[in-house]
Design a protein around this motif. Structure first.
Motif, PDB file in Angstrom:
ATOM      1  N   GLY A 228       0.786  -1.223   0.000  1.00 11.13           N
ATOM      2  CA  GLY A 228       0.000   0.000   0.000  1.00 11.13           C
ATOM      3  C   GLY A 228       0.819   1.275   0.000  1.00 11.13           C
ATOM      4  O   GLY A 228       0.267   2.357   0.219  1.00 11.13           O
ATOM      5  N   VAL A 229       2.113   1.176  -0.258  1.00 18.17           N
ATOM      6  CA  VAL A 229       2.999   2.354  -0.247  1.00 18.17           C
ATOM      7  C   VAL A 229       3.293   2.779  -1.688  1.00 18.17           C
ATOM      8  O   VAL A 229       3.746   1.954  -2.482  1.00 18.17           O
ATOM      9  CB  VAL A 229       4.321   2.048   0.485  1.00 18.17           C
ATOM     10  CG1 VAL A 229       5.249   3.261   0.460  1.00 18.17           C
ATOM     11  CG2 VAL A 229       4.038   1.612   1.917  1.00 18.17           C
ATOM     12  N   PRO A 230       3.059   4.045  -2.037  1.00 17.22           N
ATOM     13  CA  PRO A 230       3.342   4.479  -3.410  1.00 17.22           C
ATOM     14  C   PRO A 230       4.828   4.702  -3.646  1.00 17.22           C
ATOM     15  O   PRO A 230       5.594   4.969  -2.706  1.00 17.22           O
ATOM     16  CB  PRO A 230       2.577   5.806  -3.518  1.00 17.22           C
ATOM     17  CG  PRO A 230       2.590   6.349  -2.122  1.00 17.22           C
ATOM     18  CD  PRO A 230       2.475   5.131  -1.222  1.00 17.22           C
ATOM     19  N   HIS A 231       5.245   4.586  -4.879  1.00 13.41           N
ATOM     20  CA  HIS A 231       6.604   4.933  -5.277  1.00 13.41           C
ATOM     21  C   HIS A 231       6.862   6.402  -4.909  1.00 13.41           C
ATOM     22  O   HIS A 231       5.935   7.219  -4.961  1.00 13.41           O
ATOM     23  CB  HIS A 231       6.743   4.734  -6.794  1.00 13.41           C
ATOM     24  CG  HIS A 231       8.146   4.818  -7.302  1.00 13.41           C
ATOM     25  ND1 HIS A 231       8.766   6.015  -7.584  1.00 13.41           N
ATOM     26  CD2 HIS A 231       9.059   3.852  -7.594  1.00 13.41           C
ATOM     27  CE1 HIS A 231       9.986   5.791  -8.030  1.00 13.41           C
ATOM     28  NE2 HIS A 231      10.189   4.487  -8.043  1.00 13.41           N
ATOM     29  N   PRO A 232       8.086   6.764  -4.519  1.00 15.25           N
ATOM     30  CA  PRO A 232       8.351   8.163  -4.149  1.00 15.25           C
ATOM     31  C   PRO A 232       7.895   9.174  -5.191  1.00 15.25           C
ATOM     32  O   PRO A 232       7.420  10.262  -4.844  1.00 15.25           O
ATOM     33  CB  PRO A 232       9.877   8.186  -3.972  1.00 15.25           C
ATOM     34  CG  PRO A 232      10.216   6.797  -3.536  1.00 15.25           C
ATOM     35  CD  PRO A 232       9.260   5.901  -4.286  1.00 15.25           C
ATOM     36  N   THR A 233       7.987   8.816  -6.471  1.00 15.24           N
ATOM     37  CA  THR A 233       7.559   9.746  -7.512  1.00 15.24           C
ATOM     38  C   THR A 233       6.039   9.861  -7.604  1.00 15.24           C
ATOM     39  O   THR A 233       5.522  10.734  -8.285  1.00 15.24           O
ATOM     40  CB  THR A 233       8.105   9.314  -8.878  1.00 15.24           C
ATOM     41  OG1 THR A 233       7.604   7.993  -9.193  1.00 15.24           O
ATOM     42  CG2 THR A 233       9.625   9.283  -8.886  1.00 15.24           C
ATOM     43  N   GLY A 234       5.328   8.972  -6.898  1.00 13.91           N
ATOM     44  CA  GLY A 234       3.869   8.992  -6.948  1.00 13.91           C
ATOM     45  C   GLY A 234       3.209   9.608  -5.727  1.00 13.91           C
ATOM     46  O   GLY A 234       1.980   9.649  -5.635  1.00 13.91           O
ATOM     47  N   ARG A 235       4.005  10.110  -4.789  1.00 18.98           N
ATOM     48  CA  ARG A 235       3.421  10.672  -3.569  1.00 18.98           C
ATOM     49  C   ARG A 235       2.595  11.918  -3.858  1.00 18.98           C
ATOM     50  O   ARG A 235       1.527  12.119  -3.281  1.00 18.98           O
ATOM     51  CB  ARG A 235       4.529  10.971  -2.562  1.00 18.98           C
ATOM     52  CG  ARG A 235       5.170   9.713  -1.982  1.00 18.98           C
ATOM     53  CD  ARG A 235       6.395  10.034  -1.161  1.00 18.98           C
ATOM     54  NE  ARG A 235       7.064   8.799  -0.712  1.00 18.98           N
ATOM     55  CZ  ARG A 235       8.297   8.751  -0.242  1.00 18.98           C
ATOM     56  NH1 ARG A 235       8.992   9.878  -0.118  1.00 18.98           N
ATOM     57  NH2 ARG A 235       8.833   7.601   0.130  1.00 18.98           N
ATOM     58  N   ALA A 236       3.103  12.766  -4.759  1.00 15.12           N
ATOM     59  CA  ALA A 236       2.343  13.967  -5.118  1.00 15.12           C
ATOM     60  C   ALA A 236       1.043  13.586  -5.805  1.00 15.12           C
ATOM     61  O   ALA A 236      -0.008  14.193  -5.571  1.00 15.12           O
ATOM     62  CB  ALA A 236       3.178  14.876  -6.022  1.00 15.12           C
ATOM     63  N   ALA A 237       1.101  12.547  -6.656  1.00 17.70           N
ATOM     64  CA  ALA A 237      -0.112  12.074  -7.336  1.00 17.70           C
ATOM     65  C   ALA A 237      -1.119  11.547  -6.325  1.00 17.70           C
ATOM     66  O   ALA A 237      -2.334  11.760  -6.474  1.00 17.70           O
ATOM     67  CB  ALA A 237       0.245  10.990  -8.353  1.00 17.70           C
ATOM     68  N   MET A 238      -0.637  10.880  -5.275  1.00 23.08           N
ATOM     69  CA  MET A 238      -1.537  10.365  -4.244  1.00 23.08           C
ATOM     70  C   MET A 238      -2.224  11.516  -3.514  1.00 23.08           C
ATOM     71  O   MET A 238      -3.430  11.461  -3.235  1.00 23.08           O
ATOM     72  CB  MET A 238      -0.767   9.486  -3.267  1.00 23.08           C
ATOM     73  CG  MET A 238      -1.661   8.738  -2.287  1.00 23.08           C
ATOM     74  SD  MET A 238      -0.707   7.510  -1.340  1.00 23.08           S
ATOM     75  CE  MET A 238      -2.035   6.656  -0.484  1.00 23.08           C
ATOM     76  N   ARG A 239      -1.476  12.579  -3.221  1.00 19.52           N
ATOM     77  CA  ARG A 239      -2.074  13.743  -2.562  1.00 19.52           C
ATOM     78  C   ARG A 239      -3.123  14.398  -3.455  1.00 19.52           C
ATOM     79  O   ARG A 239      -4.182  14.824  -2.965  1.00 19.52           O
ATOM     80  CB  ARG A 239      -0.981  14.748  -2.190  1.00 19.52           C
ATOM     81  CG  ARG A 239      -0.105  14.301  -1.020  1.00 19.52           C
ATOM     82  CD  ARG A 239       0.736  15.442  -0.492  1.00 19.52           C
ATOM     83  NE  ARG A 239       1.697  15.923  -1.485  1.00 19.52           N
ATOM     84  CZ  ARG A 239       2.916  15.418  -1.625  1.00 19.52           C
ATOM     85  NH1 ARG A 239       3.324  14.427  -0.848  1.00 19.52           N
ATOM     86  NH2 ARG A 239       3.741  15.906  -2.534  1.00 19.52           N
ATOM     87  N   MET A 240      -2.842  14.482  -4.766  1.00 18.39           N
ATOM     88  CA  MET A 240      -3.828  15.058  -5.680  1.00 18.39           C
ATOM     89  C   MET A 240      -5.096  14.220  -5.715  1.00 18.39           C
ATOM     90  O   MET A 240      -6.211  14.760  -5.743  1.00 18.39           O
ATOM     91  CB  MET A 240      -3.230  15.184  -7.093  1.00 18.39           C
ATOM     92  CG  MET A 240      -2.306  16.367  -7.268  1.00 18.39           C
ATOM     93  SD  MET A 240      -1.937  16.728  -9.010  1.00 18.39           S
ATOM     94  CE  MET A 240      -0.909  15.333  -9.446  1.00 18.39           C
ATOM     95  N   LEU A 241      -4.934  12.900  -5.709  1.00 21.23           N
ATOM     96  CA  LEU A 241      -6.100  12.025  -5.697  1.00 21.23           C
ATOM     97  C   LEU A 241      -6.902  12.209  -4.411  1.00 21.23           C
ATOM     98  O   LEU A 241      -8.136  12.278  -4.437  1.00 21.23           O
ATOM     99  CB  LEU A 241      -5.661  10.565  -5.836  1.00 21.23           C
ATOM    100  CG  LEU A 241      -5.162  10.141  -7.221  1.00 21.23           C
ATOM    101  CD1 LEU A 241      -4.455   8.790  -7.137  1.00 21.23           C
ATOM    102  CD2 LEU A 241      -6.307  10.076  -8.222  1.00 21.23           C
ATOM    103  N   GLU A 242      -6.222  12.309  -3.291  1.00 23.46           N
ATOM    104  CA  GLU A 242      -6.912  12.525  -2.021  1.00 23.46           C
ATOM    105  C   GLU A 242      -7.654  13.854  -2.020  1.00 23.46           C
ATOM    106  O   GLU A 242      -8.777  13.961  -1.503  1.00 23.46           O
ATOM    107  CB  GLU A 242      -5.909  12.449  -0.868  1.00 23.46           C
ATOM    108  CG  GLU A 242      -5.391  11.039  -0.623  1.00 23.46           C
ATOM    109  CD  GLU A 242      -4.255  10.989   0.377  1.00 23.46           C
ATOM    110  OE1 GLU A 242      -4.029   9.907   0.959  1.00 23.46           O
ATOM    111  OE2 GLU A 242      -3.580  12.029   0.566  1.00 23.46           O
ATOM    112  N   ASN A 243      -7.046  14.875  -2.615  1.00 24.97           N
ATOM    113  CA  ASN A 243      -7.706  16.176  -2.708  1.00 24.97           C
ATOM    114  C   ASN A 243      -8.960  16.116  -3.573  1.00 24.97           C
ATOM    115  O   ASN A 243      -9.886  16.916  -3.393  1.00 24.97           O
ATOM    116  CB  ASN A 243      -6.746  17.224  -3.275  1.00 24.97           C
ATOM    117  CG  ASN A 243      -5.636  17.585  -2.310  1.00 24.97           C
ATOM    118  OD1 ASN A 243      -5.769  17.402  -1.102  1.00 24.97           O
ATOM    119  ND2 ASN A 243      -4.534  18.093  -2.824  1.00 24.97           N
TER     120      ASN A 243
END
Length: 338
Positions: A228-243
């Motif tokens: 369940g941990v995103p790749h470091p390059t995908g952390r910003a994408a995860m935050r955008m999805l949460e937003n």
């Protein structure tokens, strides 16, 4: 320099292939294979040409284009109904609680169960931005323009939408999750399995993957730590999805263990807030910053711009945006605040 998102065409194959070679693996929706990418563009072309306003198994590919040079610098995709050509597998992380009266002890065990719960959902994915363009909010434009596309063609998409985030890939290009779970049953490393899946689909998972739940406690530390941990390059994408209202509900990718985010389509922030208005003026250089889109299917275009909303249902946009989108007074555009 202004960028716009537009529908992909067959002649976008080479720039997409060049970008695919930069992904670094674990990016199933953008494989570095010309034949696979060509087939993807052909399928997208069929979807763009289909004017039937109903849900079907389709795939749309969009590209980010420099409006001055025509250079392609990014891409993203929308899948309208996953799991139709072959099963859409995920691992679902859940907990089994057991109690022993004799020992007066409660034991909770985490399990990974192979499921097809998300079958039939729509998917937003395949987002990749050229490394030289990762500034100025272009990743935001790529991500959120997809939701404008969904709103503009709502009947073509399901009531639930998902987004898969790439999991942890080590410096060798391998996956600790794959090595600790599925790789034990397939006799191939992560890169081989990932590439095979990208080119041929995942029916081989159905053929060979054990159907019994996997006890997380029996995995090695490296595999457990990346579930369940995103790749470091995908952390910003995860935050955008949460937003946007997406949430992680325990679904993880069967290959790299990356998180799968889900949301109700009509509750996605950019879908809910996007609205259509008629252009009344092209003189709005100091208006509110927004993502503005126009067109239908193959003529879809979107970019950043300035807008001012009129009380009569009209919209004023800036002249640069009008030029990039090819719209004028009296045309309809869709927009959502940036």
């Amino acid at each position: 320099m202004t960028f716009r998102l537009r529908a992909a065409r067959a002649d976008d194959l080479e720039p997409l292939y060049e970008m695919a070679k930069l992904t670094g693996g674990g990016f199933t929706n953008l494989p570095p294979d010309r034949n696979a990418l060509g087939a993807k563009l052909e399928r997208a072309g069929t979807a763009f040409a289909n004017e039937a306003d109903e849900l079907a198994d389709e795939q749309f590919v969009l590209v980010l284009e420099n409006s001055e040079t025509g250079a392609i610098r990014g891409t993203c995709q929308l899948m309208t109904q996953v799991g139709q050509r072959w099963p859409f597998y995920s691992y679902r992380l859940n907990t089994l609680t057991q109690y022993s009266q004799e020992l007066d002890r409660t034991v909770r065990a985490e399990l990974l169960s192979l499921v097809t719960d998300l079958e039939g959902s729509s998917e937003v994915g395949g987002l990749f931005l050229h490394p030289n363009e990762r500034a100025g909010g272009l990743g935001l434009l790529l991500a959120r323009s997809r939701y404008l596309f969904i709103k503009m063609h709502r009947a073509r998409f399901a009531d639930r939408v998902l987004a898969e985030l790439r999991g942890i890939i080590d410096e060798r290009g391998g996956s600790p999750f794959w090595d600790g779970v599925a790789g034990r049953f397939f006799g191939m490393n992560f890169q081989e399995a990932d590439y095979f899946n990208a080119i041929n689909g995942n029916q081989f998972i159905a053929d060979l993957m054990p159907k019994h739940p996997v006890y997380v406690a029996m995995l090695d530390d490296e595999a457990r730590s990346v579930i369940g941990v995103p790749h470091p390059t995908g952390r910003a994408a995860m935050r955008m999805l949460e937003n946007e209202g997406f949430r992680f509900e325990g679904y993880v990718d069967i290959f790299d263990g990356g998180p799968t985010m889900t949301a109700r389509t009509d509750e996605v922030k950019s879908v809910a807030e996007a609205e259509a208005r008629t252009v009344a003026s092209l003189d709005c250089d100091k208006g509110e910053r927004a993502i503005i889109a126009t067109g239908n299917l193959a003529t879809f275009r979107a970019c950043f711009g300035a807008r001012a909303l009129g009380e009569d249902g009209s919209i004023a946009i800036d002249s640069v945006t009008a030029d990039v989108l090819g719209v004028g007074v009296g045309d309809k555009v869709w927009s959502v605040t940036r």
